[in-house]
Scaffold this active site. Structure first.
Site, PDB file in Angstrom:
ATOM      1  CE  LYS A  45      15.843  47.380  91.420  1.00 16.80           C
ATOM      2  NZ  LYS A  45      14.889  48.463  91.770  1.00 16.80           N
ATOM      3  CE1 TYR A  85      15.751  47.835  97.267  1.00 18.06           C
ATOM      4  CE2 TYR A  85      15.022  45.608  96.807  1.00 18.06           C
ATOM      5  CZ  TYR A  85      15.543  46.810  96.380  1.00 18.06           C
ATOM      6  OH  TYR A  85      15.865  46.995  95.044  1.00 18.06           O
ATOM      7  CG  ASN A 148      13.350  50.917  89.406  1.00 25.66           C
ATOM      8  OD1 ASN A 148      13.596  49.724  89.623  1.00 25.66           O
ATOM      9  ND2 ASN A 148      13.452  51.848  90.339  1.00 25.66           N
ATOM     10  CG  HIS A 151      20.224  48.133  93.762  1.00 25.80           C
ATOM     11  ND1 HIS A 151      19.581  48.935  94.684  1.00 25.80           N
ATOM     12  CD2 HIS A 151      21.461  47.892  94.275  1.00 25.80           C
ATOM     13  CE1 HIS A 151      20.390  49.149  95.705  1.00 25.80           C
ATOM     14  NE2 HIS A 151      21.542  48.530  95.492  1.00 25.80           N
ATOM     15  CD  GLU A 162      23.050  48.305  98.671  1.00 25.29           C
ATOM     16  OE1 GLU A 162      23.533  48.389  97.518  1.00 25.29           O
ATOM     17  OE2 GLU A 162      22.106  49.015  99.076  1.00 25.29           O
TER      18      GLU A 162
HETATM   19  N1  UDP Z   1       9.967  51.319  94.709  1.00 22.07           N
HETATM   20  C1  UDP Z   1       8.654  51.135  94.315  1.00 22.07           C
HETATM   21  N2  UDP Z   1       7.750  52.126  94.566  1.00 22.07           N
HETATM   22  C2  UDP Z   1       8.080  53.279  95.189  1.00 22.07           C
HETATM   23  C3  UDP Z   1       9.422  53.462  95.590  1.00 22.07           C
HETATM   24  C4  UDP Z   1      10.341  52.453  95.341  1.00 22.07           C
HETATM   25  O1  UDP Z   1       8.320  50.087  93.742  1.00 22.07           O
HETATM   26  O2  UDP Z   1       7.215  54.155  95.374  1.00 22.07           O
HETATM   27  C5  UDP Z   1      10.962  50.260  94.454  1.00 22.07           C
HETATM   28  C6  UDP Z   1      11.799  50.516  93.214  1.00 22.07           C
HETATM   29  O3  UDP Z   1      12.093  49.255  92.594  1.00 22.07           O
HETATM   30  C7  UDP Z   1      13.072  51.110  93.802  1.00 22.07           C
HETATM   31  C8  UDP Z   1      13.191  50.270  95.084  1.00 22.07           C
HETATM   32  O4  UDP Z   1      11.851  50.173  95.543  1.00 22.07           O
HETATM   33  O5  UDP Z   1      14.173  50.963  92.921  1.00 22.07           O
HETATM   34  C9  UDP Z   1      14.074  50.848  96.156  1.00 22.07           C
HETATM   35  O6  UDP Z   1      13.654  52.146  96.455  1.00 22.07           O
HETATM   36  P1  UDP Z   1      14.701  53.310  96.679  1.00 22.07           P
HETATM   37  O7  UDP Z   1      13.967  54.494  97.212  1.00 22.07           O
HETATM   38  O8  UDP Z   1      15.860  52.795  97.478  1.00 22.07           O
HETATM   39  O9  UDP Z   1      15.153  53.666  95.186  1.00 22.07           O
HETATM   40  P2  UDP Z   1      16.522  53.368  94.377  1.00 22.07           P
HETATM   41  O10 UDP Z   1      17.660  53.470  95.370  1.00 22.07           O
HETATM   42  O11 UDP Z   1      16.399  51.994  93.786  1.00 22.07           O
HETATM   43  O12 UDP Z   1      16.582  54.424  93.316  1.00 22.07           O
HETATM   44 MG    MG Z   2      17.927  52.657  97.246  1.00 18.69          MG
END
Ligand code: UDP
Ligand code: MG
Length: 187
Positions: A45, A85, A148, A151, A162
């Site tokens: 990211k 997303y 974080n 991805h 994806e």
């Molecule tokens: N995210 C965020 N706040 C939250 C939850 C998610 O900013 O409370 C963002 C974070 O960058 C995360 C992305 O949204 O990686 C996608 O969320 P997901 O639940 O799919 O998590 P991932 O698959 O990336 O672990």
């Molecule tokens: Mg996810």
């Protein structure tokens, strides 16, 4: 005798038919068991790119033994992010997520190998960096869920969706491990 001479005795090994697609039964040339080819989308990211972590991420996946079959740097289009997303569009953090994901370029990659989807999720760690275990990418480099680093697809079906969203099929390279099969270098 292995090595270069052995190559001649393995017809088709280097030039066999290649069947594109996210999953494919792979039969090893000698010994071992066959495995279903699996691919996943990994993306560094914008914060990961800005913090110069692209090389570290690639090194971790290569060291694990996974195979890089696609990679590009791009400014993620909003259309792609909206689709990527789509299941989070009603979440309160969605506008901030899109703003974050468009704050700079991302490095999108496709990695291949047995169980690469599950292994990648284990390697990146918990979504919330505060919960991510040390040794994971998020656990080593990130302290907040909103930044974080990385991805990775969370299911085989999600990975297929994806990969098609982020890559043209012509951008994926189906290459053979000739250097290992030659016997010159150890596996
Ligand atoms: N995210 C965020 N706040 C939250 C939850 C998610 O900013 O409370 C963002 C974070 O960058 C995360 C992305 O949204 O990686 C996608 O969320 P997901 O639940 O799919 O998590 P991932 O698959 O990336 O672990
Ligand atoms: Mg996810």
């Amino acid at each position: 005798m292995g090595g270069l001479l052995g190559r001649a005795a393995l017809p088709g090994l280097l030039s066999g038919p290649r069947v594109p697609g996210p999953r494919l039964l792979v039969r090893p040339s000698s010994g071992g068991s066959s495995w279903t080819r699996e691919r996943t989308l990994v993306a560094v990211k914008p914060d990961g790119v800005q913090r110069r972590l692209v090389g570290d991420v690639i090194q971790r996946f290569e060291r694990r033994g996974f195979k890089l079959v696609g990679m590009k740097m791009l400014q993620a289009p909003e259309r792609v992010l909206a689709e990527h997303y789509h299941d989070l569009q009603r979440k309160p953090f969605y506008p901030a997520l899109i703003s974050y994901m468009t704050s700079g370029p991302v490095v999108a990659m496709v990695w291949e190998g047995p169980n690469v989807v599950g292994s990648s999720r284990a390697m990146i760690g918990h979504t919330d960096s505060a919960e991510a275990a040390p040794g994971t990418i998020r656990g080593d480099f990130s302290i907040h869920i909103s930044r974080n680093i990385i991805h990775a697809s969370d299911s085989v079906e999600g990975a297929q969706r994806e990969i098609q969203l982020w890559f043209q099929s012509s951008e994926l390279v189906d290459w053979a491990d000739e250097v290992h099969q030659s016997g010159i270098y150890p596996p």
